[in-house]
Design a protein around this motif. Structure first.
Motif, short mmCIF file in Angstrom:
data_model
loop_
_atom_site.label_atom_id
_atom_site.label_comp_id
_atom_site.label_asym_id
_atom_site.label_seq_id
_atom_site.Cartn_x
_atom_site.Cartn_y
_atom_site.Cartn_z
N GLY A 4 0.80 -1.21 0.00
CA GLY A 4 0.00 0.00 0.00
C GLY A 4 0.84 1.26 0.00
O GLY A 4 0.35 2.34 -0.34
N LEU A 5 2.12 1.14 0.37
CA LEU A 5 2.97 2.32 0.42
C LEU A 5 3.18 2.92 -0.96
O LEU A 5 3.40 4.13 -1.09
CB LEU A 5 4.32 1.98 1.05
CG LEU A 5 4.41 2.02 2.58
CD1 LEU A 5 3.46 1.01 3.23
CD2 LEU A 5 5.84 1.77 3.06
N PRO A 21 11.59 11.80 6.36
CA PRO A 21 12.19 10.78 5.50
C PRO A 21 11.19 9.86 4.80
O PRO A 21 11.61 8.89 4.17
CB PRO A 21 12.99 9.97 6.51
CG PRO A 21 12.10 9.94 7.72
CD PRO A 21 11.43 11.30 7.75
N GLY A 22 9.88 10.13 4.90
CA GLY A 22 8.88 9.15 4.50
C GLY A 22 8.99 8.65 3.09
O GLY A 22 8.90 7.43 2.84
N GLN A 23 9.19 9.57 2.13
CA GLN A 23 9.22 9.14 0.73
C GLN A 23 10.38 8.18 0.47
O GLN A 23 10.21 7.14 -0.17
CB GLN A 23 9.32 10.36 -0.17
CG GLN A 23 9.19 10.04 -1.66
CD GLN A 23 9.05 11.29 -2.50
OE1 GLN A 23 9.37 12.40 -2.07
NE2 GLN A 23 8.54 11.14 -3.70
N LYS A 24 11.54 8.50 1.01
CA LYS A 24 12.71 7.63 0.82
C LYS A 24 12.49 6.27 1.46
O LYS A 24 12.82 5.23 0.88
CB LYS A 24 13.94 8.30 1.41
CG LYS A 24 15.20 7.46 1.30
CD LYS A 24 16.39 8.16 1.95
CE LYS A 24 17.64 7.29 1.91
NZ LYS A 24 18.79 7.94 2.58
N LEU A 25 11.91 6.25 2.65
CA LEU A 25 11.70 4.97 3.34
C LEU A 25 10.66 4.12 2.61
O LEU A 25 10.80 2.89 2.55
CB LEU A 25 11.27 5.23 4.79
CG LEU A 25 12.29 6.00 5.64
CD1 LEU A 25 11.80 6.09 7.09
CD2 LEU A 25 13.66 5.36 5.59
N ALA A 26 9.64 4.75 2.07
CA ALA A 26 8.66 4.00 1.28
C ALA A 26 9.32 3.37 0.05
O ALA A 26 8.99 2.24 -0.34
CB ALA A 26 7.50 4.91 0.87
N GLN A 27 10.24 4.08 -0.55
CA GLN A 27 10.98 3.54 -1.69
C GLN A 27 11.84 2.34 -1.27
O GLN A 27 11.97 1.37 -2.01
CB GLN A 27 11.84 4.63 -2.32
CG GLN A 27 11.03 5.71 -3.03
CD GLN A 27 11.87 6.91 -3.42
OE1 GLN A 27 13.03 7.05 -3.02
NE2 GLN A 27 11.28 7.81 -4.21
N GLN A 28 12.42 2.41 -0.08
CA GLN A 28 13.22 1.29 0.41
C GLN A 28 12.36 0.05 0.63
O GLN A 28 12.78 -1.08 0.34
CB GLN A 28 13.93 1.69 1.71
CG GLN A 28 15.03 2.71 1.52
CD GLN A 28 15.63 3.21 2.82
OE1 GLN A 28 16.08 4.35 2.91
NE2 GLN A 28 15.62 2.39 3.86
N ALA A 30 9.59 -0.56 -1.03
CA ALA A 30 9.26 -1.03 -2.38
C ALA A 30 10.41 -1.83 -2.99
O ALA A 30 10.18 -2.73 -3.81
CB ALA A 30 8.92 0.16 -3.27
N ALA A 31 11.64 -1.51 -2.58
CA ALA A 31 12.81 -2.21 -3.11
C ALA A 31 13.10 -3.52 -2.38
O ALA A 31 14.03 -4.24 -2.76
CB ALA A 31 14.04 -1.31 -3.02
N GLY A 32 12.29 -3.84 -1.35
CA GLY A 32 12.43 -5.15 -0.73
C GLY A 32 12.70 -5.16 0.76
O GLY A 32 12.67 -6.23 1.38
N GLN A 33 12.98 -4.01 1.36
CA GLN A 33 13.18 -4.00 2.80
C GLN A 33 11.84 -4.15 3.52
O GLN A 33 10.78 -3.81 3.00
CB GLN A 33 13.84 -2.69 3.25
CG GLN A 33 15.30 -2.55 2.89
CD GLN A 33 15.93 -1.34 3.57
OE1 GLN A 33 15.25 -0.52 4.18
NE2 GLN A 33 17.25 -1.22 3.44
N SER A 34 11.89 -4.68 4.74
CA SER A 34 10.70 -4.65 5.58
C SER A 34 10.50 -3.22 6.08
O SER A 34 11.43 -2.40 6.08
CB SER A 34 10.86 -5.59 6.77
OG SER A 34 11.83 -5.09 7.67
N SER A 35 9.31 -2.92 6.53
CA SER A 35 9.05 -1.59 7.09
C SER A 35 9.95 -1.33 8.29
O SER A 35 10.47 -0.22 8.45
CB SER A 35 7.58 -1.45 7.48
OG SER A 35 6.74 -1.44 6.36
#
Length: 250
Positions: A4-5, A21-28, A30-35
């Motif tokens: 959903g991010l 930092p929200g946008q960057k963390l959401a991208q991370q 999406a790239a496979g990291q857990s929240s």
């Protein structure tokens, strides 16, 4: 895995305090990291008083708030709700820590009850759905009175003096898909400046279980905020009485 991010529109005005930092963390994510992994990666720049762990780390039968207080670890599920909760911890660390302490104090007094008492109910409403208002008395009074014409039309120019920050993580989650009826529980702050850090410090010092038990909130349909939604440029937007409701009779 979709969380959903990927549906978050980081250009919406209510997310302005959280783009970094929200946008960057959401991208991370999406790239496979857990929240939890993504949120922890921000701790060097945003020294929150917790670290984030998967929800599975919460011991069976242990209260969520007690676990956070005792361990300094915040259980985090995948998805918008807990991601925004993590962003709130990064952005308002003192306020979130104070809420955790107040929850724990209530649990110590009453235990875990099937129905929350007034204090825990107020704490939950604040944590999930609060917005912070810093602005002129005349606007606050109109908001409390639900005088929507005065608040949004007659006094519209004065909204330039307002700092309105959406805090509740459930509120931010709902606004990923904006709808006119979405309403915030607004808590007035008297912070010295519009800076987020000052607002955070003021909130942490001000909040108490007694205050929140009294539900000291004003109700604000968020999309009515001037500049936050294109349709509200037309004064007729506020004529929808199913959303902009008249105050209850005494």
């Amino acid at each position: 895995m979709e969380t959903g991010l990927e549906t978050i529109n980081w250009q919406t005005p209510w997310l302005a305090p959280y783009v970094e930092p929200g946008q960057k963390l959401a991208q991370q994510v999406a790239a496979g990291q857990s929240s939890a992994e993504a949120l922890n990666s921000a701790l060097a720049l945003y020294p929150a008083p917790v670290r984030f762990v998967p929800q599975a780390n919460l011991p069976a039968g242990m209260a969520y708030e007690s676990y956070i207080f005792d361990s300094g670890l915040c259980p985090t599920r995948e998805g918008l709700h807990d991601f925004f909760n993590g962003i709130a911890w990064l952005t308002f660390p003192q306020t979130k820590r104070r809420l955790n302490y107040l929850h724990l104090a209530q649990i110590a007094q009453t235990g875990i009850q099937p129905v929350r008492g007034p204090a825990r109910d107020g704490l939950t409403v604040f944590d999930e759905n609060a917005a912070f208002f810093l602005g002129p008395d005349v606007l606050w009074d109109a908001l409390v009175a639900k005088d929507w014409q005065r608040l949004f039309v007659d006094l519209r120019a004065q909204w330039e003096q307002v700092q309105l920050v959406l805090f509740g993580h459930a509120l931010l989650e709902k606004l990923v898909h904006p709808r006119k009826p979405i309403t915030a529980h607004v808590y007035r702050t008297q912070a010295a400046t519009k800076a987020i850090a000052d607002m955070d410090a003021w909130m942490a010092a001000d909040l108490s279980a007694e205050k929140l038990a009294a539900k000291p909130f004003a109700h604000l349909p968020v999309l009515g905020v001037p500049g936050w939604w294109p349709q509200n440029e037309d004064p007729a937007f506020y004529a929808d009485t199913s959303v902009f409701r008249a105050p209850r009779s005494p």
